[in-house]
Design a protein around this motif. Structure first.
Motif, PDB file in Angstrom:
ATOM      1  N   MET A 172      20.932  28.253 -62.536  1.00 18.50           N
ATOM      2  CA  MET A 172      20.316  29.416 -63.165  1.00 18.50           C
ATOM      3  C   MET A 172      19.207  29.959 -62.249  1.00 18.50           C
ATOM      4  O   MET A 172      18.802  31.098 -62.359  1.00 18.50           O
ATOM      5  N   LYS A 173      18.709  29.113 -61.383  1.00 19.59           N
ATOM      6  CA  LYS A 173      17.547  29.489 -60.566  1.00 19.59           C
ATOM      7  C   LYS A 173      17.960  30.393 -59.415  1.00 19.59           C
ATOM      8  O   LYS A 173      18.991  30.164 -58.788  1.00 19.59           O
ATOM      9  N   PRO A 174      17.138  31.388 -59.115  1.00 23.92           N
ATOM     10  CA  PRO A 174      17.400  32.193 -57.918  1.00 23.92           C
ATOM     11  C   PRO A 174      17.417  31.294 -56.685  1.00 23.92           C
ATOM     12  O   PRO A 174      16.684  30.312 -56.634  1.00 23.92           O
ATOM     13  N   GLU A 175      18.265  31.625 -55.715  1.00 23.99           N
ATOM     14  CA  GLU A 175      18.402  30.736 -54.557  1.00 23.99           C
ATOM     15  C   GLU A 175      18.442  31.517 -53.245  1.00 23.99           C
ATOM     16  O   GLU A 175      19.155  32.501 -53.103  1.00 23.99           O
ATOM     17  N   LEU A 176      17.646  31.020 -52.311  1.00 26.10           N
ATOM     18  CA  LEU A 176      17.640  31.558 -50.957  1.00 26.10           C
ATOM     19  C   LEU A 176      18.203  30.475 -50.036  1.00 26.10           C
ATOM     20  O   LEU A 176      17.763  29.337 -50.088  1.00 26.10           O
ATOM     21  N   ILE A 177      19.206  30.831 -49.240  1.00 24.07           N
ATOM     22  CA  ILE A 177      19.787  29.853 -48.317  1.00 24.07           C
ATOM     23  C   ILE A 177      19.218  30.108 -46.926  1.00 24.07           C
ATOM     24  O   ILE A 177      19.331  31.210 -46.394  1.00 24.07           O
ATOM     25  N   VAL A 178      18.579  29.090 -46.358  1.00 21.75           N
ATOM     26  CA  VAL A 178      18.001  29.218 -45.017  1.00 21.75           C
ATOM     27  C   VAL A 178      18.841  28.406 -44.041  1.00 21.75           C
ATOM     28  O   VAL A 178      18.955  27.189 -44.172  1.00 21.75           O
ATOM     29  N   PHE A 179      19.467  29.091 -43.081  1.00 18.85           N
ATOM     30  CA  PHE A 179      20.259  28.409 -42.074  1.00 18.85           C
ATOM     31  C   PHE A 179      19.333  28.039 -40.928  1.00 18.85           C
ATOM     32  O   PHE A 179      18.769  28.914 -40.267  1.00 18.85           O
ATOM     33  N   ASN A 180      19.163  26.738 -40.728  1.00 19.34           N
ATOM     34  CA  ASN A 180      18.222  26.245 -39.730  1.00 19.34           C
ATOM     35  C   ASN A 180      18.948  26.137 -38.389  1.00 19.34           C
ATOM     36  O   ASN A 180      19.698  25.196 -38.158  1.00 19.34           O
ATOM     37  N   ILE A 181      18.737  27.132 -37.519  1.00 17.47           N
ATOM     38  CA  ILE A 181      19.539  27.229 -36.297  1.00 17.47           C
ATOM     39  C   ILE A 181      18.778  26.776 -35.047  1.00 17.47           C
ATOM     40  O   ILE A 181      17.548  26.710 -35.037  1.00 17.47           O
TER      41      ILE A 181
END
Ligand SMILES: Nc1nc2c(ncn2[C@@H]2O[C@H](COP(=O)(O)OP(=O)(O)OP(=O)(O)O)[C@@H](O)[C@H]2O)c(=O)[nH]1
Ligand SMILES: [Mg+2]
Length: 360
Positions: free
Chosen positions: A201-210
């Motif tokens: 239910m929570k908003p989600e930000l996906i951070v791709f650690n490059i």
């Protein structure tokens, strides 16, 4: 407002946490199974606040803040047993999630699964979140079904039936690979399931650690996860830059041709992700950014400053930041009639400068 940083072991959560908070929490390549939480409050830098501060020369200038929690201890193998209670509590206490996905290679900190594979890791942890919600909902469904058939008074049975309908809607969603946040729920439906603290239910930000030279995979990978935002970040580099003195960091960025820090972007994206907006109060004493949900009314904004202002609210005197800047000063804005008087139900806009008239 709190944002939980989650991700598989060794994905760079603590590295990102240090970058965001300019902190020095220890990154541990091999100690991921333990649960530990780092916590820090981060100012949301806002050029508008700087500009207002230059205009009013106040004694204090205060930015809006967000709390970040670095949560270790998630693995992709919890599926058989589910997540532990304490870990689950740590995660569900957050208003939004920031999911770190490892894309970097690093021989001195090898990937626990042997090979770096962002698509696999992203799917593993996402299904962990879905699976957790599924277990909660299934348990609830079973109990409600028996209540509907043989439980208590007619009213109680009716309530159980209503809750069951929402629970089944969410279960169908998950079976259909739609996390809870993507379903349209009425206010009443949402209220019935609020206490479950569903993770999807929570908003989600996906951070791709490059890697320093890595490609940004977000355009390819994020579309598989509805209602998430993806962003790439060079975690280690950002952490090192964040820990330098500003002049040193500027020199370094110049030398390696880095136009801007990715961090500010992550901070702003997470602020947006939470559905938040800023309004300002100004004066000789203080220029300050306040945080409210988008759609908040004038009286809610007043209460965010102080409960007394909410209780004794009479009117709000409002001018938008852009109008004040265009007018040049508050005196000129006033002369030009740019200040509006708004009532309690006025929907506050991002960038409004607000003065509350109240009486208690
Ligand atoms: N080359 C490179 N190494 C990184 C990057 N981010 C993290 N690392 C390294 O990878 C290791 C793990 O990073 P952490 O930030 O501790 O990862 P974590 O997700 O907090 O790990 P746990 O808390 O143990 O689950 C450390 O040795 C980091 O220095 C990156 O962007 N590039
Ligand atoms: Mg860590």
């Amino acid at each position: 407002m709190q944002i939980g940083i989650i991700g598989l072991p060794n994905s760079g959560k603590t590295t990102l946490f240090n970058a965001l908070t300019r902190g020095k929490a220890e990154t541990e390549a091999y100690a991921s199974a333990q649960m530990e939480v780092h916590t820090a409050i981060v100012a949301v830098h806002d050029q508008r606040v700087d500009r207002l501060s230059a205009m009013f020369q106040p004694r204090r200038t205060i930015y809006a803040t967000v709390q970040y929690n670095d949560i270790a201890g998630l693995t992709s193998s919890a599926e058989e047993k589910g997540m532990s209670g304490p870990l689950l509590n740590q995660i569900s206490a957050n208003d939004a999630l920031l999911h770190v996905v490892r894309c970097f290679t690093n021989p001195s900190a090898p990937h626990p699964a042997g090979k770096v594979d962002p698509a696999r890791d992203l799917a593993a942890l996402e299904s962990e979140l879905w699976f957790n919600d599924y277990r909660i909902l299934e348990g609830r469904q079973e109990r409600l079904q028996s209540q509907v058939h043989k439980g208590g008074s007619p009213q109680e049975r009716e309530q159980a039936a209503k809750e069951l309908a929402v629970v089944e809607k969410l279960i169908a969603g998950i079976e259909n690979e739609s996390p809870a946040r993507t379903l349209t729920l009425s206010y009443e439906e949402e209220k019935r399931i609020r206490s479950f603290s569903l993770l999807t239910m929570k908003p989600e930000l996906i951070v791709f650690n490059i890697d320093d030279e890595g490609e940004d995979p977000s355009a390819a990978l994020t579309p598989n996860y509805p209602d998430t935002t993806g962003v790439a970040l060079r975690g280690k580099l950002e952490m090192e830059l964040a820990q330098m003195e500003p002049e040193e960091a500027a020199l370094f960025m110049d030398e390696f041709d880095i136009p801007e820090l990715g961090l500010d972007r992550v901070i702003h994206l997470s602020y947006e992700l939470l559905g938040l907006q800023s309004f300002f109060t100004v004066g000789e004493d203080e220029v300050r950014a306040w945080t409210v949900k988008k759609g908040a009314t004038a009286v809610e904004a007043a209460a965010a400053i102080h409960t007394d202002l909410g209780r004794g609210f009479i009117r709000a005197e409002v001018i938008h930041y852009n109008d004040l800047i265009a007018a040049g000063s508050m005196a000129q804005a006033r002369k030009a009639g740019l200040l509006r008087l708004e009532g309690r139900d006025y929907p506050v806009q991002d960038g409004d400068i607000v003065h509350i008239r109240f009486n208690v």
